[in-house]
Design a protein around this motif. Sequence first.
Motif, short mmCIF file in Angstrom:
data_model
loop_
_atom_site.label_atom_id
_atom_site.label_comp_id
_atom_site.label_asym_id
_atom_site.label_seq_id
_atom_site.Cartn_x
_atom_site.Cartn_y
_atom_site.Cartn_z
N THR A 102 12.97 5.54 1.47
CA THR A 102 12.45 4.19 1.67
C THR A 102 12.36 3.53 0.30
OG1 THR A 102 10.10 4.71 1.41
CG2 THR A 102 11.04 4.99 3.63
N PRO A 103 12.41 2.21 0.22
CA PRO A 103 12.29 1.54 -1.09
C PRO A 103 11.03 1.94 -1.85
CG PRO A 103 13.03 -0.02 0.57
CD PRO A 103 12.66 1.25 1.31
N THR A 104 9.91 2.06 -1.16
CA THR A 104 8.66 2.44 -1.81
C THR A 104 8.75 3.84 -2.39
OG1 THR A 104 7.41 1.02 -0.32
CG2 THR A 104 6.18 2.74 -1.46
N ASP A 105 9.34 4.76 -1.62
CA ASP A 105 9.46 6.13 -2.10
C ASP A 105 10.43 6.24 -3.27
OD1 ASP A 105 7.66 7.31 -0.22
OD2 ASP A 105 9.19 6.98 1.30
N ARG A 106 11.52 5.47 -3.24
CA ARG A 106 12.45 5.49 -4.36
C ARG A 106 11.78 4.94 -5.61
NH1 ARG A 106 15.78 4.20 -0.31
NH2 ARG A 106 15.82 1.99 -0.78
N ALA A 107 10.96 3.90 -5.46
CA ALA A 107 10.22 3.36 -6.61
C ALA A 107 9.26 4.40 -7.15
CB ALA A 107 9.47 2.09 -6.20
#
Length: 133
Positions: A102-107
């Motif tokens: 997910t974008p949050t997890d990649r960040a």
Amino acid sequence: MVQLAAVAAIPAAPGTLGEAGRTAWDRLWTAGQAWLSPTTDLDVLTRLCEAHDEREAMRDQVAADGYMVPGSMGQMRAHPLLSEIRAVESQITKYESLCGFTPTDRARLGYAEVRRASKLDELIARRQQRGSG
């Protein structure tokens, strides 16, 4: 912080995976090759892909039986596998999150999200170029 090498080649899919699981395996390892490691992520990716197989099998059964099935007293009710499908989908989402999909997890993992520049971003960049040249 320990740096892990990016996946050079997709690890062989476990023999226990069905078609949906193997498809997910290839897609997920390809998408996550920059941050996934066969050393640390193999088990959770295996569980994630097994969950895809389970979901597909349950969806096939619901498709065969119909969304509404007779209950114990002959009344029509929602197929009992529908709640199981939702549960496995929730587990899939958790596994995806653990693996950075997910974008949050990649960040959180330090991988920036690529986004298209907006018209405002382009205008600001042009003004900054004019001001520095």
